[in-house]
Write an enzyme that holds these catalytic residues in place. Structure first.
Site, PDB file in Angstrom:
ATOM      1  N   VAL A   1       1.054  -1.238  -0.068  1.00 30.08           N
ATOM      2  CA  VAL A   1      -0.169   0.096  -0.172  1.00 30.08           C
ATOM      3  C   VAL A   1       0.923   1.290  -0.075  1.00 30.08           C
ATOM      4  CG1 VAL A   1      -1.639   1.423   1.327  1.00 30.08           C
ATOM      5  CG2 VAL A   1      -1.931  -1.077   1.310  1.00 30.08           C
TER       6      VAL A   1
ATOM      7  N   GLY B   1     -10.820  -0.237   2.503  1.00 28.56           N
ATOM      8  CA  GLY B   1     -10.161  -0.154   1.539  1.00 28.56           C
ATOM      9  C   GLY B   1     -10.532   1.336   0.737  1.00 28.56           C
TER      10      GLY B   1
ATOM     11  N   ILE C   1     -13.446   2.107   0.030  1.00 25.17           N
ATOM     12  CA  ILE C   1     -14.896   2.598   0.024  1.00 25.17           C
ATOM     13  C   ILE C   1     -14.924   3.604   0.980  1.00 25.17           C
ATOM     14  CG2 ILE C   1     -17.149   2.024   0.657  1.00 25.17           C
ATOM     15  CD1 ILE C   1     -16.558  -0.958   0.473  1.00 25.17           C
TER      16      ILE C   1
ATOM     17  N   GLU D   1      -4.184 -15.218   2.408  1.00 24.86           N
ATOM     18  CA  GLU D   1      -2.784 -15.497   2.907  1.00 24.86           C
ATOM     19  C   GLU D   1      -2.596 -17.000   2.972  1.00 24.86           C
ATOM     20  OE1 GLU D   1      -0.695 -13.017   3.345  1.00 24.86           O
ATOM     21  OE2 GLU D   1      -2.097 -11.478   3.078  1.00 24.86           O
TER      22      GLU D   1
ATOM     23  N   ASP E   1     -10.377 -10.408  11.254  1.00 24.32           N
ATOM     24  CA  ASP E   1     -10.210  -9.268  10.571  1.00 24.32           C
ATOM     25  C   ASP E   1     -11.535  -8.282  10.573  1.00 24.32           C
ATOM     26  OD1 ASP E   1      -8.873  -7.732   8.113  1.00 24.32           O
ATOM     27  OD2 ASP E   1     -10.788  -8.055   7.532  1.00 24.32           O
TER      28      ASP E   1
ATOM     29  N   LYS F   1     -12.957  -4.516  11.955  1.00 29.29           N
ATOM     30  CA  LYS F   1     -13.268  -3.610  11.179  1.00 29.29           C
ATOM     31  C   LYS F   1     -14.734  -2.915  11.838  1.00 29.29           C
ATOM     32  CE  LYS F   1     -10.796  -4.860   7.051  1.00 29.29           C
ATOM     33  NZ  LYS F   1     -11.271  -5.738   5.937  1.00 29.29           N
TER      34      LYS F   1
ATOM     35  N   GLY G   1      -6.486  -4.049  -1.760  1.00 28.84           N
ATOM     36  CA  GLY G   1      -5.492  -3.714  -2.855  1.00 28.84           C
ATOM     37  C   GLY G   1      -4.698  -2.274  -2.786  1.00 28.84           C
TER      38      GLY G   1
END
Length: 438
Positions: free
Chosen positions: A25, A144, A146, A200, A211, A215, A312
């Site tokens: 990133v 990401g 959004i 992964e 994860d 969030k 991404g």
């Protein structure tokens, strides 16, 4: 103890940035800054300049970064008076949390994409930022590319937000989409996701909902102004789902998604991450592949949905740079950072108090009165059956597979009923038990 910094400071001739962790990133952010240098400078009114980059290996060449600005010592960043914004893209909790805290306490603004740090220590760090009259922005920590943090922080402030429902893990959404569309089992879906680089080598954080729980904790804090710790989120992973669950869901008019849900209920917060049956005509049911989506319900706006690529380098860079530009314009415009919103003291209800409709898959002896015995146990726990369908029989084993759906029931009632159902001599196995949305 560090003294609070004054908010009004001389406007610099350029906005100095320090990048912590120019990896996947981070390299995307560096490339975007290089390619958009004129555009971003015009938007801000001052050029943006990367003055420092923190890395582990200073001997490795990095595109877009001159060796003279690369360092492995965080103190070099704090020692540079021309760094106004620290961009943390290291990932993991430590040492990122300590670096963010030190940067804020030194009077520097911080932009981070670190969901783990913001989920575990966000309220603390935001208070430090407010004390030192700087900003801590974290749009990229959820979803990401959004834009959802900013709308919750500003555009939807006039609303009393009552619910957040989200698909916020691209790995599991890709896998579940494949299982639904191709009829594959979990192991096949995981192997395909790993082959394509969506999962992964160790997929635990994704497939066990860890994860997504980070969030969701962040979203609950923004939506309800209540601190929710990740370990207070009721969590169920997708590893036990099978192809038959998707076949049965399809027959019932549903699909299965890993839903992260936060709601205000009975004076507290209900927060969960779990595979959930969603009616196929619902907007979230149509969010497929690696896409993410966040649905918010407010008293004025009603129901709104944000959808897009959730991971991404490019989508995440978009959110990171939006935060950087927002802060840079505040610096040039000499705008005072907004006051921190105080969090309310509300309880986070345990899973036993959660209420939901349920899907349960039960393998039983193929003989009379089995359903009556199961229904009797459910009835004693005040759980009413919405439907019961016999999907498969195995004549050689003398068994049948029932799929039972219920009306709303509490987690405590369901757990007690399941314990009794499992003890029945006519029950071979209680398979998956899943929540149903609605």
């Amino acid at each position: 103890m560090t003294s609070p910094r004054p908010w009004r400071r001389p406007v610099p001739s350029s906005i100095g940035l320090a990048i912590l962790g120019p990896g996947n990133v981070g390299s995307g952010v560096v490339a975007a800054l290089r390619n958009g240098v004129a555009r971003y400078g015009a938007q801000v009114g001052r050029p943006l300049e990367i003055r420092r980059a923190l890395v582990r290996d200073v001997t490795r060449a990095r595109d877009g970064l001159d060796a003279s600005i690369v360092t492995s010592n965080f103190e070099d960043i704090l020692a540079d008076p021309d760094v106004q914004i620290v961009v943390e893209l290291m990932g993991a909790e430590h040492p990122a949390r300590e670096y963010i805290e030190a940067a804020l306490a030194s009077g520097r603004h911080v932009v981070t994409a670190n969901k783990e740090v913001m989920a575990k220590a966000g309220s603390e760090l935001l208070a430090i930022a407010a004390k030192h009259n700087v900003r801590l922005l974290y749009e990229a920590s959820v979803g990401g590319g959004i834009p959802v943090i900013s709308p919750l922080s500003r555009d939807l402030l006039a609303n009393d937000i009552t619910a957040v429902t989200a698909i916020i893990n691209g790995t599991t959404n890709y896998m579940l989409t494949g299982m639904a569309q191709s009829g594959t089992d979990y192991d096949v879906a995981l192997a395909e996701a790993q082959r394509l680089g969506y999962a992964e080598p160790d997929p635990t954080a994704d497939v066990e909902g860890i994860d997504a729980s980070y969030k969701l904790a962040i979203l609950c804090g923004l939506a309800f102004h209540v601190a929710v710790a990740p370990d207070e989120v009721a969590r169920q992973g997708i590893t036990k789902l099978g192809a038959k669950d998707f076949r049965y869901a399809e027959a019932l008019g549903y699909t299965i998604k890993l839903l992260a849900t936060g709601r205000l209920v009975d004076g507290g917060v209900v927060a969960s991450v779990q595979p959930t049956l969603i009616a196929k005509d619902e907007p979230l049911a149509k969010v497929d592949g690696v896409l993410n989506a966040v649905q918010i319900e407010g008293d004025l706006v009603g129901r709104v949905l944000f959808q897009g690529r959730g991971a991404g380098a490019n989508p995440t860079s978009s959110s990171v740079l939006a935060d950087v530009l927002d802060i840079a314009r505040d610096i040039v415009g000499e705008r005072r950072p907004p006051e921190a919103i105080e969090y309310r003291k509300l309880p986070v209800h345990p899973p036993a108090m959660h209420s939901s409709r349920y899907y349960m898959r039960v393998t039983v002896s193929d003989q009379p009165s089995v359903l009556a015995r199961i229904a009797g146990i459910l009835g004693e726990r005040e759980i009413s059956i919405a439907s019961c369908i016999q999907f498969e029989t195995d004549d050689s084993a003398g068994t049948a597979e029932l799929v039972i759906t219920t009306h709303h029931a509490t987690g405590a009632a369901l757990d007690a009923a399941l314990a009794e159902i499992r003890a029945l001599d006519v029950v071979v196995e209680v398979g998956n038990v899943l929540a149903m949305a609605g």
